[in-house]
Design a protein around this motif. Sequence first.
Motif, PDB file in Angstrom:
ATOM      1  N   MET A   1      -6.564 163.636 103.519  1.00 57.67           N
ATOM      2  CA  MET A   1      -5.977 164.818 103.698  1.00 57.67           C
ATOM      3  C   MET A   1      -4.626 164.196 105.133  1.00 57.67           C
ATOM      4  O   MET A   1      -5.610 164.096 105.971  1.00 57.67           O
ATOM      5  CB  MET A   1      -6.540 165.402 104.136  1.00 57.67           C
ATOM      6  N   SER A   2      -3.893 165.346 104.769  1.00 58.64           N
ATOM      7  CA  SER A   2      -2.523 164.711 106.615  1.00 58.64           C
ATOM      8  C   SER A   2      -2.854 166.339 106.721  1.00 58.64           C
ATOM      9  O   SER A   2      -3.424 167.361 106.799  1.00 58.64           O
ATOM     10  CB  SER A   2      -0.763 165.367 105.556  1.00 58.64           C
ATOM     11  N   SER A   3      -3.699 166.308 108.090  1.00 60.53           N
ATOM     12  CA  SER A   3      -3.761 167.563 108.732  1.00 60.53           C
ATOM     13  C   SER A   3      -2.649 168.492 109.888  1.00 60.53           C
ATOM     14  O   SER A   3      -3.009 169.486 109.530  1.00 60.53           O
ATOM     15  CB  SER A   3      -5.332 166.793 110.450  1.00 60.53           C
ATOM     16  N   GLN A   4      -1.837 166.998 109.757  1.00 57.66           N
ATOM     17  CA  GLN A   4      -0.558 168.271 109.893  1.00 57.66           C
ATOM     18  C   GLN A   4       0.131 168.917 108.940  1.00 57.66           C
ATOM     19  O   GLN A   4       0.192 169.759 109.245  1.00 57.66           O
ATOM     20  CB  GLN A   4       0.673 166.732 110.513  1.00 57.66           C
ATOM     21  N   PHE A   5       0.280 168.999 108.132  1.00 54.30           N
ATOM     22  CA  PHE A   5       0.119 168.978 106.886  1.00 54.30           C
ATOM     23  C   PHE A   5      -0.487 170.690 106.592  1.00 54.30           C
ATOM     24  O   PHE A   5       0.161 171.792 106.911  1.00 54.30           O
ATOM     25  CB  PHE A   5       0.614 168.789 105.492  1.00 54.30           C
ATOM     26  N   ARG A   6      -1.915 170.357 107.464  1.00 55.72           N
ATOM     27  CA  ARG A   6      -2.369 172.143 106.759  1.00 55.72           C
ATOM     28  C   ARG A   6      -2.289 172.920 107.841  1.00 55.72           C
ATOM     29  O   ARG A   6      -2.021 173.910 107.597  1.00 55.72           O
ATOM     30  CB  ARG A   6      -4.028 170.891 107.520  1.00 55.72           C
ATOM     31  N   GLU A   7      -1.899 171.650 109.650  1.00 58.33           N
ATOM     32  CA  GLU A   7      -1.711 173.032 110.274  1.00 58.33           C
ATOM     33  C   GLU A   7      -0.343 174.175 109.824  1.00 58.33           C
ATOM     34  O   GLU A   7      -0.301 175.132 109.493  1.00 58.33           O
ATOM     35  CB  GLU A   7      -1.035 172.650 111.409  1.00 58.33           C
ATOM     36  N   LEU A   8       0.790 173.262 108.636  1.00 58.69           N
ATOM     37  CA  LEU A   8       1.616 173.982 108.290  1.00 58.69           C
ATOM     38  C   LEU A   8       1.758 174.316 107.003  1.00 58.69           C
ATOM     39  O   LEU A   8       2.070 176.117 107.456  1.00 58.69           O
ATOM     40  CB  LEU A   8       2.717 173.252 107.784  1.00 58.69           C
ATOM     41  N   LEU A   9       0.571 174.632 106.479  1.00 64.28           N
ATOM     42  CA  LEU A   9       0.075 174.976 105.280  1.00 64.28           C
ATOM     43  C   LEU A   9      -1.001 176.781 105.688  1.00 64.28           C
ATOM     44  O   LEU A   9      -0.099 177.980 105.842  1.00 64.28           O
ATOM     45  CB  LEU A   9      -0.876 174.230 104.495  1.00 64.28           C
ATOM     46  N   LYS A  10      -1.743 176.601 107.040  1.00 58.43           N
ATOM     47  CA  LYS A  10      -1.653 177.718 107.762  1.00 58.43           C
ATOM     48  C   LYS A  10      -0.921 178.546 108.154  1.00 58.43           C
ATOM     49  O   LYS A  10      -1.308 179.669 108.027  1.00 58.43           O
ATOM     50  CB  LYS A  10      -2.605 177.481 109.111  1.00 58.43           C
ATOM     51  N   LYS A  11      -0.183 178.493 108.482  1.00 55.51           N
ATOM     52  CA  LYS A  11       1.465 179.513 109.123  1.00 55.51           C
ATOM     53  C   LYS A  11       1.556 180.028 108.309  1.00 55.51           C
ATOM     54  O   LYS A  11       1.137 181.365 107.862  1.00 55.51           O
ATOM     55  CB  LYS A  11       2.314 178.417 110.001  1.00 55.51           C
ATOM     56  N   VAL A  12       1.823 179.643 106.877  1.00 54.99           N
ATOM     57  CA  VAL A  12       3.006 180.288 105.885  1.00 54.99           C
ATOM     58  C   VAL A  12       1.580 180.913 105.016  1.00 54.99           C
ATOM     59  O   VAL A  12       2.233 182.276 103.760  1.00 54.99           O
ATOM     60  CB  VAL A  12       2.804 179.154 104.663  1.00 54.99           C
ATOM     61  N   GLY A  13       0.342 180.446 105.240  1.00 54.54           N
ATOM     62  CA  GLY A  13      -1.446 180.755 104.039  1.00 54.54           C
ATOM     63  C   GLY A  13      -1.565 181.917 104.540  1.00 54.54           C
ATOM     64  O   GLY A  13      -2.747 181.823 104.332  1.00 54.54           O
ATOM     65  N   SER A  14      -1.740 182.162 105.911  1.00 56.42           N
ATOM     66  CA  SER A  14      -2.921 183.046 106.425  1.00 56.42           C
ATOM     67  C   SER A  14      -3.138 184.802 106.236  1.00 56.42           C
ATOM     68  O   SER A  14      -3.820 185.265 106.856  1.00 56.42           O
ATOM     69  CB  SER A  14      -2.584 182.576 108.278  1.00 56.42           C
ATOM     70  N   GLY A  15      -2.536 185.029 104.812  1.00 57.04           N
ATOM     71  CA  GLY A  15      -2.712 186.307 104.785  1.00 57.04           C
ATOM     72  C   GLY A  15      -1.462 187.506 105.404  1.00 57.04           C
ATOM     73  O   GLY A  15      -0.442 187.285 105.976  1.00 57.04           O
ATOM     74  N   GLN A  16      -1.419 188.796 104.549  1.00 57.92           N
ATOM     75  CA  GLN A  16      -0.644 189.761 105.322  1.00 57.92           C
ATOM     76  C   GLN A  16      -0.464 190.084 106.552  1.00 57.92           C
ATOM     77  O   GLN A  16       1.327 190.082 106.806  1.00 57.92           O
ATOM     78  CB  GLN A  16      -0.664 190.959 104.294  1.00 57.92           C
ATOM     79  N   HIS A  17      -1.035 189.958 107.086  1.00 60.47           N
ATOM     80  CA  HIS A  17      -1.376 190.313 108.910  1.00 60.47           C
ATOM     81  C   HIS A  17      -0.343 189.027 109.608  1.00 60.47           C
ATOM     82  O   HIS A  17      -0.068 189.150 111.066  1.00 60.47           O
ATOM     83  CB  HIS A  17      -1.937 191.083 109.425  1.00 60.47           C
TER      84      HIS A  17
END
Length: 350
Positions: free
Chosen positions: A1-17
């Motif tokens: 798993m890429s930890s770096q990619f996970r951080e980018l994923l968290k930004k776009v997928g963190s929810g509506q607010h």
Amino acid sequence: MSSQFRELLKKVGSGQHTKEDLTRTEAAMATKMMLLGEATAAQIGAFMIAHRIKRIAPQELAGMLDAYDELGPKLYPENEQEKTVMVFGIPYDGRSRTAPISPLTALILTCAGVGVIMHGGDTMPTKYGVPLIQLWQGLGLDFAQLSLEQVQELLKNSGLGFVYLPKHFPNADGLTPYRDQIGKRPPLATLELIWSPYQGKMHLVTGYVHPPTEVLFRETLKLRELTIPFTFVKGLEGSCDLRLSQTTIVAASSVNAPNGFEYLKLHPHEYGIDDKEMPLGSISELLSQMEALIEGKPSRLEQAAVWNGGFYLWRYGVCADLSIGLETARELLSSGKVAKKREEIRAAIP
């Protein structure tokens, strides 16, 4: 798993607010990691669907294009004086309801001395419509086996080039199965409409469905500092094909307009075009109608080919106005010049 990619994923997928847009650099990084397989399959699928739900921002699209420019195939002009090439961005998942005629448009343009580049892959989710490569193959022009060097030579000798993803950009083609698995078009499908493998002077032509997409395209070009002529068409099924049965809206670059572009509303009836779109039935029937038109025989596609060919001849600058463009397109077809051009291209394919 890429930890770096996970951080980018968290930004776009963190929810509506709490979701955030990526920066241009972050979007380029995420795209490169997907193309190179550095992100896991679970991460890639999650990113695609989360990014679709969030909606892509102009700087994100610019960054994704940066990654494609860095890793993707490139075609070059022969010299600095090389003429402008028209690059068509057509949905990779094809058409399913109406007959596509873009290969006919390309043949008309190349017959008039306009260089044309298209790009795409095989039958693709989520529409699974007829892909461009299949239409070209049905017309006797098989670009699928050409190396990129051979495509470059074909563009030089005939004025037509086709970048075929499975052969020329396998990293991008490798992301295709995710479209089926998530059941939706990812933002990559938007990128493909505005991406160009050409490194010279170009006139960018692309289709779109929703008005915000056209705005997104213009803002992305500004961010990338690309002051190029463009033609963005609200065409049939999101393609570059103008409509026959109703008005087509086009966002067209213009040096005379205050904002650098203007909206055109094209009414075919005003130019003596009175027809409806040919429904897409069997591929064999579509190819039969294309072949008949190229050979100068009666075809249900004649009005559509003249309407589109004439429009793009005018937009490129071959013809002074749209009426002359229509007359020119009709003459190129009826005189056999398009048929001769097709044979010239066929002879140039190794």
